[in-house]
Enzyme design. Structure first.
Site, PDB file in Angstrom:
ATOM      1  N   GLU A 298       0.818  -1.218   0.000  1.00  0.00           N
ATOM      2  CA  GLU A 298       0.000   0.000   0.000  1.00  0.00           C
ATOM      3  C   GLU A 298       0.849   1.264   0.000  1.00  0.00           C
ATOM      4  O   GLU A 298       0.526   2.242  -0.670  1.00  0.00           O
ATOM      5  CB  GLU A 298      -0.968   0.001   1.183  1.00  0.00           C
TER       6      GLU A 298
ATOM      7  N   TYR B 292      -6.887   6.190   3.652  1.00  0.00           N
ATOM      8  CA  TYR B 292      -6.928   5.100   2.679  1.00  0.00           C
ATOM      9  C   TYR B 292      -6.092   3.901   3.127  1.00  0.00           C
ATOM     10  O   TYR B 292      -6.579   2.767   3.193  1.00  0.00           O
ATOM     11  CB  TYR B 292      -6.454   5.555   1.288  1.00  0.00           C
TER      12      TYR B 292
ATOM     13  N   ASP C 260     -10.348   5.003  -2.343  1.00  0.00           N
ATOM     14  CA  ASP C 260      -9.234   5.527  -3.122  1.00  0.00           C
ATOM     15  C   ASP C 260      -9.796   6.157  -4.385  1.00  0.00           C
ATOM     16  O   ASP C 260     -11.008   6.234  -4.562  1.00  0.00           O
ATOM     17  CB  ASP C 260      -8.227   4.415  -3.457  1.00  0.00           C
TER      18      ASP C 260
END
Length: 301
Positions: free
Chosen positions: A40, A123, A141
């Site tokens: 991520e 996020y 997102d």
DNA sequence: TATCCGTGGAA
DNA sequence: TTTCCAAGGAT
């Protein structure tokens, strides 16, 4: 809402996802929450194709937060390579240190705790909870915002972020059960990345075309405010990138003239070099030369 | 809230 | 060639 039923938007997107999700390394069985967290960080504003090889090498070298925490800044920045936005690498390093020191070397699963870590925002915290731990956490997102804007609201694209409302929109789509909600979260992102793309969406391939509000409205063009496209040529970002590129490639401290060669505008060049020092991306040695990151084995926190 | 923070591939 | 933009976060 009926949309959470198996036949609804979420259910059919999940079904489509299970049938043909891309085989990405961090989605494979056995990926730890740490692996998810690393992916991520790397995927923040960097395309999947460029992340894949770096993620694979990274996880081999640093399979746990404590392993990364023990690495030097310079090693971390070199491993980050040219993924861009290298401050992300430093924040990941700092997050690893905090996880190792304060959380028993285990990536937290709680969204609020995750958000307290360096480089982890709304996020990333929810992505780790959902994809790392299989929890129900609305993941918002740019892909999901676009899918919701079209399929639910009938708009051509998502406007400026409305953080609370965006979260509520996605929350309303998620089924109640953790594991299924996590699949829906991944599926909505995948749909936005592969089918419901920013330009030239592939509606004929879309599993929810038949009840997409945007399609029903005749695919009207987006008319709202556009986020201004960031320039790059001539910006400090470009200059910092060039300076850092020299430092990354060097295996010994670099003399200033070598850095001066990368950019003609002296004042801008010096300002950028100074900002790299302030950010901890570069360091000046006692003899006045420059090196990548810091020389200390641990970047303190 | 607007702006800054890298990089490179595709249209 | 230029423009757009790709799983954001911090300030």
């Amino acid at each position: 809402m009926t949309s959470v039923l198996p036949g609804g938007l979420a259910g059919r997107t999940a079904e489509w996802f299970r049938a043909q999700a891309r085989d990405l390394p961090w989605r494979r069985a056995g990926t730890t929450p740490w692996g998810v967290l690393v992916s991520e960080f790397m995927l923040q504003q960097t395309p999947v194709a460029r992340v894949e090889p770096v993620w694979l090498r990274w996880m081999e070298e640093w399979p746990t937060p404590s392993a990364l925490a023990a690495a030097s800044r310079a090693d971390v920045l070199r491993a980050w390579g040219k993924l861009g936005y290298p401050r992300r690498a430093m924040r990941l390093h700092a997050a690893a240190e905090a996880i190792a020191a304060d959380h028993g070397d285990r990536v937290p699963s709680d969204v609020a705790v995750l958000e307290s870590l360096p480089g982890i925002g709304s996020y990333t915290a929810r992505a780790v909870a959902a994809f790392g731990y299989g929890l129900r956490a609305p993941v918002v997102d740019t892909n999901v915002r676009r899918v919701v804007a079209r399929a639910v609201h009938g708009a051509g694209d998502a406007g400026p972020a409305r953080t609370r409302a965006d979260l509520a929109d996605v929350d309303a789509l998620l089924p109640p059960e953790d594991a299924e909600a996590a699949v829906v979260s991944a599926a909505l992102m995948e749909l936005g990345a592969v089918v419901c793309t920013a330009r030239a969406p592939r509606c004929p391939l879309c599993p929810v075309e038949s009840d997409c509000a945007w399609v029903a409205a005749g695919r009207p063009e987006y008319t709202g405010p556009r986020r201004p496209v960031q320039g790059f040529a001539g910006t400090d970002r470009q200059v910092r990138g060039k300076l850092l590129d020299v430092l990354r490639a060097a295996d010994a401290p670099v003399d200033k003239p070598l850095l001066d060669a990368v950019w003609a505008d002296g004042p801008q060049r010096d300002r950028c070099l100074d900002s790299l020092l302030v950010d901890g991306l570069a360091e000046q040695t006692p003899d006045g030369r420059f090196v990548l990151g810091g020389t200390a084995p641990h970047a303190g926190h």
